[in-house]
Design a protein around this motif. Sequence first.
Motif, PDB file in Angstrom:
ATOM      1  N   ILE A 197       0.840  -1.204   0.000  1.00 53.11           N
ATOM      2  CA  ILE A 197       0.000   0.000   0.000  1.00 53.11           C
ATOM      3  C   ILE A 197       0.871   1.248   0.000  1.00 53.11           C
ATOM      4  O   ILE A 197       0.595   2.217  -0.717  1.00 53.11           O
ATOM      5  N   SER A 198       1.933   1.217   0.782  1.00 52.00           N
ATOM      6  CA  SER A 198       2.849   2.353   0.814  1.00 52.00           C
ATOM      7  C   SER A 198       3.482   2.578  -0.561  1.00 52.00           C
ATOM      8  O   SER A 198       3.573   3.718  -1.036  1.00 52.00           O
ATOM      9  N   GLN A 199       3.889   1.488  -1.212  1.00 51.46           N
ATOM     10  CA  GLN A 199       4.493   1.594  -2.540  1.00 51.46           C
ATOM     11  C   GLN A 199       3.489   2.142  -3.554  1.00 51.46           C
ATOM     12  O   GLN A 199       3.816   3.000  -4.370  1.00 51.46           O
ATOM     13  N   VAL A 200       2.258   1.670  -3.494  1.00 54.41           N
ATOM     14  CA  VAL A 200       1.230   2.133  -4.433  1.00 54.41           C
ATOM     15  C   VAL A 200       0.912   3.607  -4.196  1.00 54.41           C
ATOM     16  O   VAL A 200       0.718   4.372  -5.150  1.00 54.41           O
ATOM     17  N   LYS A 201       0.875   4.032  -2.933  1.00 55.48           N
ATOM     18  CA  LYS A 201       0.631   5.448  -2.643  1.00 55.48           C
ATOM     19  C   LYS A 201       1.751   6.308  -3.201  1.00 55.48           C
ATOM     20  O   LYS A 201       1.506   7.382  -3.756  1.00 55.48           O
ATOM     21  N   ASN A 202       2.993   5.841  -3.057  1.00 54.29           N
ATOM     22  CA  ASN A 202       4.120   6.583  -3.624  1.00 54.29           C
ATOM     23  C   ASN A 202       4.013   6.670  -5.142  1.00 54.29           C
ATOM     24  O   ASN A 202       4.260   7.722  -5.735  1.00 54.29           O
ATOM     25  N   ASP A 203       3.658   5.538  -5.784  1.00 57.99           N
ATOM     26  CA  ASP A 203       3.498   5.536  -7.236  1.00 57.99           C
ATOM     27  C   ASP A 203       2.377   6.484  -7.662  1.00 57.99           C
ATOM     28  O   ASP A 203       2.517   7.212  -8.641  1.00 57.99           O
ATOM     29  N   LEU A 204       1.271   6.456  -6.942  1.00 57.25           N
ATOM     30  CA  LEU A 204       0.146   7.330  -7.272  1.00 57.25           C
ATOM     31  C   LEU A 204       0.532   8.800  -7.143  1.00 57.25           C
ATOM     32  O   LEU A 204       0.204   9.617  -8.013  1.00 57.25           O
ATOM     33  N   ASN A 205       1.239   9.130  -6.087  1.00 54.91           N
ATOM     34  CA  ASN A 205       1.695  10.502  -5.898  1.00 54.91           C
ATOM     35  C   ASN A 205       2.628  10.913  -7.034  1.00 54.91           C
ATOM     36  O   ASN A 205       2.521  12.022  -7.578  1.00 54.91           O
ATOM     37  N   GLU A 206       3.511  10.016  -7.400  1.00 59.43           N
ATOM     38  CA  GLU A 206       4.454  10.294  -8.498  1.00 59.43           C
ATOM     39  C   GLU A 206       3.705  10.467  -9.819  1.00 59.43           C
ATOM     40  O   GLU A 206       4.015  11.355 -10.611  1.00 59.43           O
ATOM     41  N   LEU A 207       2.706   9.631 -10.054  1.00 58.35           N
ATOM     42  CA  LEU A 207       1.940   9.721 -11.305  1.00 58.35           C
ATOM     43  C   LEU A 207       1.123  11.005 -11.366  1.00 58.35           C
ATOM     44  O   LEU A 207       0.957  11.584 -12.445  1.00 58.35           O
ATOM     45  N   ASN A 208       0.600  11.436 -10.248  1.00 58.54           N
ATOM     46  CA  ASN A 208      -0.212  12.657 -10.238  1.00 58.54           C
ATOM     47  C   ASN A 208       0.618  13.923 -10.377  1.00 58.54           C
ATOM     48  O   ASN A 208       0.107  14.946 -10.813  1.00 58.54           O
ATOM     49  N   THR A 209       1.895  13.866 -10.019  1.00 63.78           N
ATOM     50  CA  THR A 209       2.702  15.079 -10.042  1.00 63.78           C
ATOM     51  C   THR A 209       3.599  15.203 -11.270  1.00 63.78           C
ATOM     52  O   THR A 209       3.991  16.309 -11.619  1.00 63.78           O
ATOM     53  N   ASN A 210       3.918  14.108 -11.942  1.00 62.64           N
ATOM     54  CA  ASN A 210       4.903  14.155 -13.019  1.00 62.64           C
ATOM     55  C   ASN A 210       4.345  13.458 -14.258  1.00 62.64           C
ATOM     56  O   ASN A 210       4.099  12.256 -14.239  1.00 62.64           O
ATOM     57  N   LEU A 211       4.166  14.182 -15.347  1.00 60.89           N
ATOM     58  CA  LEU A 211       3.583  13.619 -16.562  1.00 60.89           C
ATOM     59  C   LEU A 211       4.517  12.611 -17.232  1.00 60.89           C
ATOM     60  O   LEU A 211       4.059  11.599 -17.762  1.00 60.89           O
ATOM     61  N   SER A 212       5.802  12.857 -17.218  1.00 62.09           N
ATOM     62  CA  SER A 212       6.728  11.905 -17.849  1.00 62.09           C
ATOM     63  C   SER A 212       6.737  10.573 -17.099  1.00 62.09           C
ATOM     64  O   SER A 212       6.892   9.515 -17.700  1.00 62.09           O
ATOM     65  N   THR A 213       6.536  10.624 -15.803  1.00 63.63           N
ATOM     66  CA  THR A 213       6.450   9.388 -15.025  1.00 63.63           C
ATOM     67  C   THR A 213       5.180   8.625 -15.380  1.00 63.63           C
ATOM     68  O   THR A 213       5.192   7.399 -15.469  1.00 63.63           O
ATOM     69  N   ALA A 214       4.095   9.346 -15.623  1.00 60.74           N
ATOM     70  CA  ALA A 214       2.840   8.703 -16.016  1.00 60.74           C
ATOM     71  C   ALA A 214       3.010   7.996 -17.360  1.00 60.74           C
ATOM     72  O   ALA A 214       2.536   6.871 -17.545  1.00 60.74           O
TER      73      ALA A 214
END
Length: 99
Positions: free
Chosen positions: A55-72
């Motif tokens: 869950i912690s890893q998924v939250k980090n991924d979600l935060n990263e996806l919401n803030t950075n378009l290249s990461t998405a």
Amino acid sequence: MNRVLELVRNKYFLSVAAFAVWMLFFDKNDMVSQYEFRSEVNKLQEEKDFYVKEISQVKNDLNELNTNLSTAEKFAREKYFMKKDNEDVFVIIKEAPKD
């Protein structure tokens, strides 16, 4: 030998021994059941720790996806094999060596 016979004939000793045998082997919460319950609790605790970490890893991924378009874009390409219209995607799957 007489001392052992006296001990066996003692009603208090017999009562305590019978109670101990009953509690160790025949009761609903006997030693075997307690061992199985403890094993199950340990297994469930390991699963809980695993899922908390996930869950912690998924939250980090979600935060990263919401803030950075290249990461998405990178995430979509790696996880879901998405591509642009003018691209081809080749998926290479490595198989285990056969003996």
